[in-house]
Design an enzyme around this catalytic site. Structure first.
Site, short mmCIF file in Angstrom:
data_model
loop_
_atom_site.label_atom_id
_atom_site.label_comp_id
_atom_site.label_asym_id
_atom_site.label_seq_id
_atom_site.Cartn_x
_atom_site.Cartn_y
_atom_site.Cartn_z
CG HIS A 55 -7.10 -1.63 -4.56
ND1 HIS A 55 -8.24 -1.00 -4.08
CD2 HIS A 55 -6.92 -2.73 -3.80
CE1 HIS A 55 -8.70 -1.69 -3.05
NE2 HIS A 55 -7.92 -2.74 -2.85
CG ASP A 86 -2.06 0.93 1.16
OD1 ASP A 86 -2.45 1.34 0.04
OD2 ASP A 86 -2.61 1.28 2.23
CG HIS A 116 -5.91 -1.76 0.40
ND1 HIS A 116 -6.83 -1.18 -0.44
CD2 HIS A 116 -4.93 -0.83 0.59
CE1 HIS A 116 -6.44 0.06 -0.74
NE2 HIS A 116 -5.29 0.29 -0.14
CG HIS A 132 -4.88 3.44 -3.99
ND1 HIS A 132 -3.51 3.56 -3.87
CD2 HIS A 132 -5.33 2.88 -2.83
CE1 HIS A 132 -3.16 3.12 -2.66
NE2 HIS A 132 -4.24 2.71 -2.01
#
Ligand SMILES: [Zn+2]
Length: 380
Positions: A260, A174, A274, A257
């Site tokens: 993602h 992340d 995540h 992101h």
């Protein structure tokens, strides 16, 4: 049109250290007198003794409510009702990113203050003024933005050292995205999640996070495998939690992101953390932006050593899953997505191409460096 501004958001206080949990009462007491603790049974089993002792010493009552798996709209509404029922004046989210996000979102709805106590360094969500809301199946629904960050973020590095190592690895994934995305947002002069232009501060913190991770991640992983706290672990916890949190919020998100978020729609990738899915988004962003070959090579080598996925195979997909990749790319490029912070227009077609390309690129770099071939991930 409003005058453009640059802005930084941050929590009011950040506390990190070995056994920091034993002082949680002292730091919560100035914020509220009737706290509601949100923690699932596993997390509560780990922290209950320390929290009770510390709250008793600070003269705070202990009122705890359980938590499921995701910060769903229903979970947030239930917590909000619980806050009102108990007349709590501060909500304390303990555990992983979703419990903390649910605490923030319910604290906002109930108009009380909120505190994040992450028990692993698995995401950069705890410091931010936003929550990511998911469906019961873990599919991304929306970002919810709040007018301020938590009043306190407290993280105990001994708890991090005793948590499963894959939590730290996911947090590294992340946090590695943060600089790559802030850099793209800088090139585009894009707005950040904080609702204004970047500051030099936001960008510099994102870059510091990247540097600390490259220098300390492998040592920090060894530290958690040995269940000990070392200076390298302290630096990586700060990078994963504080620096990446400030860096993404005030530095800007971009393609990684958004990809993602698109990947959460692929059932094949369900069950992955995540940060694991974000890492695939980061390598795809590097390909999408035509990053220099040596930068892509370094990223693949480093993230393979760290244990992060950088191929489709490792998130349960193949280059032949065109329909799934198309759905992922369409979700990643909806109008509201941060992929439009890239310094050039991005189409769903370009995202599919980048995702297909990473498979061969990562495999050949790994082979050239004697690193293991990717193994197929199978969702439960
Ligand atoms: Zn993230």
């Amino acid at each position: 049109m409003a005058t453009p501004i640059s802005t930084v958001m941050s929590p009011a206080r950040y506390v990190q250290g070995k056994d920091a949990i034993t002082r949680v009462g002292e730091f919560v007491a100035p914020i509220g007198k009737r706290p509601l603790l949100v923690a699932d049974d596993v997390v509560w089993g780990i922290v209950e003794d320390a929290v009770r002792t510390s709250f008793d010493a600070a003269g705070l009552p202990v009122e705890r409510v359980g938590f499921g798996r995701f910060a769903t709209p229903q979970a947030i509404d239930d917590l909000t009702a619980k806050i009102r029922e108990t007349d709590s004046d501060v909500v304390v989210g303990l555990g992983g990113g979703s419990a903390i996000d649910a605490a923030k979102a319910s604290g906002h709805l109930a108009a009380i203050r909120w505190v994040s106590v992450p028990t692993a360094a698995s995401t950069d969500a705890p410091t931010s003024a936003l929550a990511v809301v998911y469906s019961e199946e873990g599919e991304f629904i929306e970002y919810r933005f709040f007018p301020h960050n938590p009043d306190l973020v407290l993280i105990d590095t001994k708890l991090v050292a005793n948590a499963p190592v894959q939590f730290l690895v996911a947090g590294i994934g992340d946090a590695l995205a943060t600089w790559v995305e802030a850099r793209a947002a800088k090139r585009a002069n894009a707005d950040t999640m904080a609702g204004g232009l970047q500051t030099e501060t936001g960008v510099a913190l994102a870059e510091l996070s990247w540097r600390l991770l490259h220098e300390n991640a492998l040592q920090a992983i060894a530290s958690v495998e040995a269940k000990v706290v070392t200076p390298a672990l302290e630096k990586v916890v700060e990078a994963n939690t504080l620096l990446s949190g400030l860096g993404f919020e005030s530095g800007g998100l971009a393609a990684a992101h958004a990809i993602h978020n698109g990947l959460t729609a692929a059932p094949q990738a369900h069950g992955l953390a995540h940060g694991q899915k974000v890492n695939v988004g980061t390598i795809a962003q590097l390909v999408l932006e035509g990053a220099p070959a040596d930068e892509i090579e370094d990223f693949v080598v480093f993230t393979t050593k760290v244990g992060l996925p950088n191929t489709l195979t490792e998130i349960g997909l193949t280059v032949d899953d065109r329909d799934v990749l198309q759905a992922v790319a369409e979700a990643a490029t909806v109008e509201s997505e941060t992929i439009h912070n890239m310094p050039f227009p991005v189409t769903a077609e370009a995202v599919v191409d980048a995702l297909v390309a990473i498979e061969g690129i990562s495999r050949s770099i790994r082979a050239a460096h004697g690193l293991p071939e990717p193994e197929l991930y199978r969702a439960h």
